[in-house]
Design a protein around this motif. Structure first.
Motif, PDB file in Angstrom:
ATOM      1  N   UNK A  64       4.973 -14.051 -39.856  1.00 11.81           N
ATOM      2  CA  UNK A  64       4.359 -13.041 -38.991  1.00 11.81           C
ATOM      3  C   UNK A  64       2.869 -13.341 -38.942  1.00 11.81           C
ATOM      4  N   UNK A  65       2.335 -13.798 -37.824  1.00 11.79           N
ATOM      5  CA  UNK A  65       0.920 -14.160 -37.760  1.00 11.79           C
ATOM      6  C   UNK A  65       0.033 -12.926 -37.874  1.00 11.79           C
ATOM      7  N   UNK A  66      -1.178 -13.129 -38.345  1.00 10.91           N
ATOM      8  CA  UNK A  66      -2.169 -12.046 -38.381  1.00 10.91           C
ATOM      9  C   UNK A  66      -2.716 -11.916 -36.967  1.00 10.91           C
ATOM     10  N   UNK A  67      -1.967 -11.206 -36.150  1.00 11.46           N
ATOM     11  CA  UNK A  67      -2.241 -11.123 -34.712  1.00 11.46           C
ATOM     12  C   UNK A  67      -1.559  -9.880 -34.161  1.00 11.46           C
ATOM     13  N   UNK A  68      -1.448  -9.803 -32.833  1.00 14.79           N
ATOM     14  CA  UNK A  68      -0.795  -8.656 -32.209  1.00 14.79           C
ATOM     15  C   UNK A  68       0.722  -8.755 -32.352  1.00 14.79           C
ATOM     16  N   UNK A  69       1.347  -7.610 -32.650  1.00 11.65           N
ATOM     17  CA  UNK A  69       2.790  -7.541 -32.831  1.00 11.65           C
ATOM     18  C   UNK A  69       3.361  -6.402 -32.008  1.00 11.65           C
ATOM     19  N   UNK A  70       4.633  -6.532 -31.654  1.00 13.37           N
ATOM     20  CA  UNK A  70       5.361  -5.460 -30.971  1.00 13.37           C
ATOM     21  C   UNK A  70       6.559  -5.087 -31.830  1.00 13.37           C
ATOM     22  N   UNK A  71       6.835  -3.792 -31.934  1.00 12.06           N
ATOM     23  CA  UNK A  71       7.959  -3.320 -32.726  1.00 12.06           C
ATOM     24  C   UNK A  71       8.758  -2.311 -31.917  1.00 12.06           C
ATOM     25  N   UNK A  72      10.075  -2.361 -32.039  1.00 10.48           N
ATOM     26  CA  UNK A  72      10.942  -1.386 -31.380  1.00 10.48           C
ATOM     27  C   UNK A  72      12.139  -1.118 -32.273  1.00 10.48           C
ATOM     28  N   UNK A  89      10.687  -6.919 -34.866  1.00  5.53           N
ATOM     29  CA  UNK A  89       9.249  -7.129 -34.826  1.00  5.53           C
ATOM     30  C   UNK A  89       9.008  -8.476 -34.164  1.00  5.53           C
ATOM     31  N   UNK A  90       8.139  -8.504 -33.146  1.00  5.27           N
ATOM     32  CA  UNK A  90       7.933  -9.718 -32.368  1.00  5.27           C
ATOM     33  C   UNK A  90       6.451 -10.055 -32.262  1.00  5.27           C
ATOM     34  N   UNK A  91       6.179 -11.353 -32.234  1.00  5.23           N
ATOM     35  CA  UNK A  91       4.841 -11.876 -31.953  1.00  5.23           C
ATOM     36  C   UNK A  91       4.945 -12.684 -30.680  1.00  5.23           C
ATOM     37  N   UNK A  92       4.223 -12.259 -29.625  1.00  2.00           N
ATOM     38  CA  UNK A  92       4.381 -12.852 -28.299  1.00  2.00           C
ATOM     39  C   UNK A  92       5.853 -12.719 -27.902  1.00  2.00           C
ATOM     40  N   UNK A  93       6.535 -13.832 -27.621  1.00  2.00           N
ATOM     41  CA  UNK A  93       7.948 -13.761 -27.241  1.00  2.00           C
ATOM     42  C   UNK A  93       8.876 -14.158 -28.380  1.00  2.00           C
ATOM     43  N   UNK A  94       8.354 -14.247 -29.598  1.00  3.72           N
ATOM     44  CA  UNK A  94       9.154 -14.691 -30.728  1.00  3.72           C
ATOM     45  C   UNK A  94       9.419 -13.526 -31.675  1.00  3.72           C
ATOM     46  N   UNK A  95      10.691 -13.259 -31.965  1.00  2.39           N
ATOM     47  CA  UNK A  95      11.052 -12.232 -32.941  1.00  2.39           C
ATOM     48  C   UNK A  95      10.864 -12.822 -34.330  1.00  2.39           C
TER      49      UNK A  95
END
Length: 263
Positions: A64-72, A89-95
């Motif tokens: 999980x990069x130290x960057x923006x993440x999306x969670x659902x 939990x996803x970073x860009x288009x990668x879960x």
């Protein structure tokens, strides 16, 4: 840098801060904060009746990069007594991680409840404990660690108390489960006996079975790491709050010399 693990952005999106950085690389998160962020999403899935999480498994699919993440999160299999929840939990288009959880309808079982087991000596009885030389800061510095048996800088099993110095999400008070999952992924680090400069002992998942929701700021972690002869190990733990044991945790470990790579 915000004084939190994550800064909320748009709905379901968060910016990870340097407080999440793990001991292996400053560019990848320790999976304590991402696990807690997944649990936060699971807690926010609306329930039609009183219910609590009974088991949560976090599958780690990549760094999980130290960057923006999306969670659902969503209900995968509804039910009146037991239902299965899922989160990702996803970073860009990668879960980078998925979580599954059994949410169980609550009932009054106080009369027949079993003894949870012995308590750990309280965190007030011991001083703050150091991590071994060679471990990087970030997450490790964002949590206060106090050993009551063994220690992070003492190879082998250990029992420690941990308390977040920063909240999970900026502007929010962490829930008891969020506090627990923020440190449950540290069992392999707390009970390590290998030099991290020469060995990988990275977990591919975390499974926690809960008996009740923890309370208070401190989470206790009574952990042991065992390694087999073919590069596979386990780290198991009993998780505590100030009133005693609340859950059990387990991690599957990949163990190998660092020069052999971590992929």
């Amino acid at each position: 840098m915000a004084d939190a693990f994550y800064v909320p952005l748009a709905e379901g999106r968060f910016s990870a801060t340097g407080h999440t950085a793990g001991p292996w690389s400053p560019d990848a998160q320790h999976f304590g904060p991402p696990s807690a962020l997944l649990v936060r999403a699971l807690e926010n899935v609306e329930s039609a009746h009183p219910a609590e999480l009974g088991r949560v498994t976090v599958e780690i699919l990549g760094p999980a990069p130290v960057a923006e993440l999306a969670v659902r999160a969503w209900i995968e299999r509804p039910g009146r007594s037991v239902e299965l929840l899922q989160a990702e939990l996803a970073s860009a288009d990668r879960v980078v991680a998925r979580a599954s959880a059994w949410r169980i309808g609550t009932a009054d079982t106080a009369e027949i409840g079993t003894d949870a087991g012995p308590r750990l000596p309280g965190p007030g009885s011991v001083e703050e404990s150091p991590w071994p030389e060679g471990w990087q800061g970030g997450y490790l510095d964002a949590v206060e660690w106090r050993a009551v048996r063994g220690g992070m800088d003492v190879p082998g099993p250990a029992a420690v108390w941990a308390r977040q110095r920063v909240p999970l999400v900026d502007g929010e008070e962490p829930s008891g489960l969020q506090r627990l999952f923020a440190v449950a992924d540290s069992a392999n680090g707390v009970s390590n006996y290998l030099d991290p400069r020469h060995w990988w002992f990275i977990n591919s998942e975390l499974t926690v079975h809960l008996r009740r929701t923890p309370s208070g700021e401190w989470i206790g972690l009574d952990a042991v790491t065992l390694v087999g002869k073919h590069g596979i190990g386990t780290a198991t733990s009993i998780l505590h709050d100030g009133d005693g044991p609340v859950a059990t945790g387990a991690q599957a470990l990949m163990v190998r010399p660092r020069q052999a790579g971590g992929g």
